[in-house]
Structure formats: structure tokens, C-alpha cells
Design a protein around this motif. Structure first.
Motif, short mmCIF file in Angstrom:
data_model
loop_
_atom_site.label_atom_id
_atom_site.label_comp_id
_atom_site.label_asym_id
_atom_site.label_seq_id
_atom_site.Cartn_x
_atom_site.Cartn_y
_atom_site.Cartn_z
N PHE A 77 57.09 49.51 49.09
CA PHE A 77 55.86 49.07 49.19
C PHE A 77 55.38 49.91 50.53
O PHE A 77 55.86 49.71 51.67
N CYS A 147 44.79 50.25 48.14
CA CYS A 147 44.12 49.54 49.07
C CYS A 147 44.17 50.29 50.35
O CYS A 147 44.84 51.12 50.61
N VAL A 149 44.28 49.08 53.48
CA VAL A 149 45.80 48.60 54.20
C VAL A 149 46.55 47.94 53.14
O VAL A 149 46.20 47.05 52.60
N TYR A 150 48.03 48.14 53.28
CA TYR A 150 48.83 47.54 52.51
C TYR A 150 49.34 46.27 53.34
O TYR A 150 50.23 46.33 54.15
N CYS A 151 48.83 45.08 52.99
CA CYS A 151 49.29 43.78 53.56
C CYS A 151 50.77 43.53 53.16
O CYS A 151 51.04 43.36 51.92
N CYS A 154 51.36 40.81 50.75
CA CYS A 154 50.94 40.80 49.10
C CYS A 154 51.55 40.37 48.09
O CYS A 154 52.64 40.61 48.06
N VAL A 160 51.07 47.18 43.56
CA VAL A 160 50.13 47.81 44.48
C VAL A 160 50.92 48.96 45.27
O VAL A 160 52.16 48.37 45.74
N GLY A 193 45.50 45.67 43.46
CA GLY A 193 44.63 46.68 44.71
C GLY A 193 43.36 46.15 44.91
O GLY A 193 42.98 45.08 44.67
N ASP A 194 42.55 47.14 45.70
CA ASP A 194 41.22 46.72 45.95
C ASP A 194 40.34 47.54 45.44
O ASP A 194 40.28 48.80 45.44
N ARG A 224 39.49 43.06 50.25
CA ARG A 224 39.92 42.95 51.46
C ARG A 224 39.27 43.74 52.41
O ARG A 224 39.50 43.87 53.83
N HIS A 252 39.34 37.90 52.12
CA HIS A 252 40.79 37.60 52.53
C HIS A 252 40.89 37.55 54.06
O HIS A 252 41.66 38.53 54.70
S1 SF4 Z 1 46.03 43.79 46.86
FE1 SF4 Z 1 44.89 42.62 48.67
S2 SF4 Z 1 46.80 41.57 49.69
FE2 SF4 Z 1 47.55 43.15 48.42
S3 SF4 Z 1 47.74 44.88 49.81
FE3 SF4 Z 1 45.87 45.07 48.41
S4 SF4 Z 1 44.22 44.28 50.06
FE4 SF4 Z 1 46.07 43.32 50.62
#
Ligand code: SF4
Length: 390
Positions: A77, A147, A149-151, A154, A160, A193-194, A224, A252
Motif C-alpha cells: 500500500f 487517490c 493521499v493514501y489513507c 483505508c 487502492v 479510490g477517489d 476525500r 471524509h
Molecule cells: S479510497 Fe478513500 S480512504 Fe481509501 S485511500 Fe483513497 S481517499 Fe483514502
């Protein structure tokens, strides 16, 4: 559990910080020399994302654990952090709530016995690639695995950030065809993803294609970006998005430290264009398992016309067990909100049942006892009241 007597005192510092964030400038860390027009250019933010320990060391003093984790977790990740979000981190405190959400730690390598590869059963309910159809009248439609930023918490870590699993044009078309062929689908959640990592043109085309399906009543865009890259919402983009009404944005925010002037501008821009925005917070141990922080966050969201919609109990995704707060923490937060602030600031606290059982609401116990002729309740101050059963 929550103690009403200490609530006021506990709120004060957090509310003070939020007020400063909203009124003041966001920090820019090592990018203080970057002109406003460059800083506010989302493409510049995307291009300058921090991806390595060396990048990050320009912003924070990494701990040995963080440095080792960046190397050890990259294959599973990836790390990516926009300069905007990185500048919100405390450079000296590894427990900073923004830092904890974006910087890997070695605990991510731990897989608890109760962890699941696909915690919400999304693959099990996938009739075609890129569509989860679990509830009768709505579907999840995954349009990207990228995304800004990779939270680290997640729920879709398994996919993702992996460029090899991203949706291609054929898959997106297959998803549209599935939705078009299922007249019971009246609500589509565009997710990833975003989705905001797609270009303006692709997003516009995708939403337009959904709008052409007569039985699709509502489209929800799950993103996000208002938190991690609010600059993405330009006037031009929001004007185009707003043509696809009824359109809802689900975002989020997790902590008041994310409540910046840029984020406020983004939420207000969406509201000004008639796009409803709702917030889905995830309860994270050490980040926001704190009633005062959640109350301050929700008050700020309401001021930007964003509705606090859900608090999600962290699910059983692999590698996030260090983030899971006990259920009692979530219930204590609800108890600290209900009655102590307006109902609009009280989201639903839900657990997404492992394996795909759907959302189950969790509520504190307000019923003291059921008698034959009356029910005895406890109000938000702990006082007892009776109501006849018939
Ligand atoms: S899908 Fe949402 S929670 Fe997961 S990494 Fe991307 S922005 Fe963050």
C-alpha cells in the motif's frame, strides 16, 4: 464513559484551535516560498506529492518506526501525500492526527486473527468488475484506484494504490451497462479510490452517462479531495458537476486539524452550487476517539453547510487493527453529542457488518427499564423520566 460535567472544559481547547484554523492561514511547512497561485493549483499539488522517506523528511522528523514502515509497506500500500496535507502535520509529534492518517507505521504489517481480506464482502456482491450490488436499490461503482493521499486506514487497501487493478474504459462501460440493465438501481455511489482523480472531462462524461439512465435518480460522489486536496474543486469543475443534479458529495473529514480555510472554501463552493455535501467520519483510535474533537469537527462542518452523516466503526480490513477503537468509544462520543448539541451535529454511528451484512446502527442505551405500564428513560443529563406504554 462520557461525563457531562467535564464536557464544556474538554471542548474549549479544541474549539479554540478550530476557530484559529478557520480564520487563519493554513501552514505551508517547507513550501512557504511557493506563490499562492502555484500552491492552489491542484495539478502542482498532485505532481509534488511526497512518496519517499526523503520527501517526507523535509516536512517532519520521522521516527525509526515510520522510516522502516515506509520501506516495508510500499509494495502492499503505497505512500503518497499532497504538500497541502503534509503541511498540516505536526513535524515533531508522531501522534499528530493528520500524520497518523498518512504516514505508515510498522503496525500496518500486523494482521489480526479477526482481519478479513475483503471486510465488507464487496467482491462477493460484484456481478461485473467494478460494481458492488449489495443493497436492493443502489450500487457502488468503482471508477479508479488512485487517490491524492493514501489513507493508512483505508478499507480498500487490497486494491487502492495498485495501478494494475485500476478500472479501464471497457470496465467503466461494463459498469454503466449493468446499471442501465437494472431498473431497480435508483442510487449510484461513484467511488474508488477517489473519483476526483479523473479529469474534469471524464468525470463530466461519466456523470452525464449516469444521468442518461432514466431510473438513476440520485448520484453520490464519494471523495476525500475536500480533505486532502481541496484545490481540486475549482469553480469550473464545480459548475460542471452541478449540472448533474441531484448530486450528493460524500466526503471524509476525521479531525478538526483538517478544517482549514481551503477546505472551508471547497465545501462552501459546493454548497453555493447546490451540491449537498455530507461527511462520513471513520472512528480511529488515537486520531478522533475523543468527544471534544468530534463535536468541534461537526460544528465546523455545519458552518460550511456540510452535514455530519456517519461515524463508521473501523472495519476489519487487514493492517488497520491499530486504528480500531473499542465500540464503547463510539458510543461515548454519541452520548457526548446527543442533547449537548443540536441534533444536526449528531451523525449515525454504524458498524458495517463483516462479510457484507450492511450497516447496523449503534446507539447508547437510554432505556432504564420497561415496566408493565411505563418505560423509564434516562435523558442526556442522566435524569430519569417516565412515559406510559399505552
Ligand atoms: S479510497 Fe478513500 S480512504 Fe481509501 S485511500 Fe483513497 S481517499 Fe483514502
Amino acid at each position: 464513559m462520557f461525563d457531562p460535567a467535564t464536557q464544556q472544559e474538554a471542548d474549549a481547547p479544541e474549539l479554540g484551535r478550530v476557530a484559529r484554523d478557520v480564520l487563519g492561514e493554513s501552514p505551508r511547512g517547507p513550501w512557504s516560498h511557493v506563490p499562492d497561485e502555484v500552491w492552489n493549483d491542484w495539478r502542482w499539488q498532485q505532481r509534488h506529492r511526497l512518496r519517499t522517506a526523503a520527501d517526507l523528511e523535509r516536512v517532519v522528523r520521522l521516527t525509526d518506526d515510520e522510516r522502516a514502515a515506509i520501506a516495508a509497506t510500499g509494495d502492499q500500500f503505497r505512500m503518497a501525500i499532497t504538500p497541502y496535507y503534509a503541511a498540516l502535520m505536526d513535524p515533531d509529534d508522531p501522534r499528530c492526527p493528520v500524520r497518523m492518517q498518512a504516514v505508515p507505521v510498522l503496525a500496518e504489517l500486523d494482521v489480526a486473527a479477526t482481519d478479513l481480506a475483503d471486510p465488507l464482502g464487496e467482491e462477493a456482491y460484484m456481478p461485473v468488475p467494478g460494481i458492488t450490488h449489495r443493497y436492493p436499490d443502489r450500487v457502488l461503482y468503482y471508477v479508479t484506484h488512485n487517490c491524492p493521499v493514501y489513507c493508512r486506514h483505508c478499507t480498500r487497501k487490497r486494491k487502492v494504490s495498485d495501478p494494475t487493478s485500476a478500472a479501464n474504459h471497457g470496465q467503466l462501460d461494463q459498469g454503466l451497462a449493468y446499471i442501465a440493465a437494472h431498473p431497480e438501481v435508483r442510487d449510484v455511489l461513484v467511488s474508488g479510490g477517489d473519483p476526483l482523480t479523473l479529469s474534469d472531462d471524464r468525470l463530466d462524461a461519466l456523470l452525464g452517462a449516469l444521468r442518461e439512465i432514466p431510473h438513476v435518480e440520485v448520484v453520490r460522489l464519494c471523495t476525500r479531495n475536500p480533505v486532502t486536496l481541496p484545490q481540486r474543486f475549482t469553480e469550473a469543475l464545480v459548475t460542471r458537476l452541478a449540472r448533474h443534479q441531484p448530486l450528493f458529495v460524500h466526503t471524509h473529514f476525521n479531525h478538526p486539524r483538517e478544517c482549514t480555510p481551503e477546505a472551508a472554501r471547497c465545501l462552501r463552493l459546493l454548497a453555493d452550487h447546490g451540491v449537498n455535501v455530507a461527511n462520513q467520519m471513520v472512528l480511529l483510535r488515537g486520531v478522533n476517539d475523543d468527544p471534544a474533537a468530534v463535536k468541534a469537527l461537526n460544528h465546523w462542518l455545519l458552518r460550511q453547510r456540510c452535514r455530519p452523516y456517519y461515524i463508521f466503526q473501523a472495519d476489519l480490513a487487514q493492517g488497520i487493527s491499530h486504528f480500531r477503537a473499542p465500540l464503547q468509544s463510539g458510543l461515548a462520543i454519541l452520548q457526548a453529542l446527543r442533547g449537548h448539541t443540536s441534533g444536526m451535529a449528531v451523525p449515525h454511528y454504524v458498524i458495517d457488518a463483516p462479510g457484507g451484512g450492511g450497516k447496523i446502527p449503534l446507539v447508547p442505551e437510554y432505556v432504564e427499564r420497561w415496566d408493565e405500564d411505563k418505560v423509564v428513560f434516562r435523558n442526556y443529563l442522566g435524569e430519569l423520566y417516565e412515559y406510559p406504554t399505552r
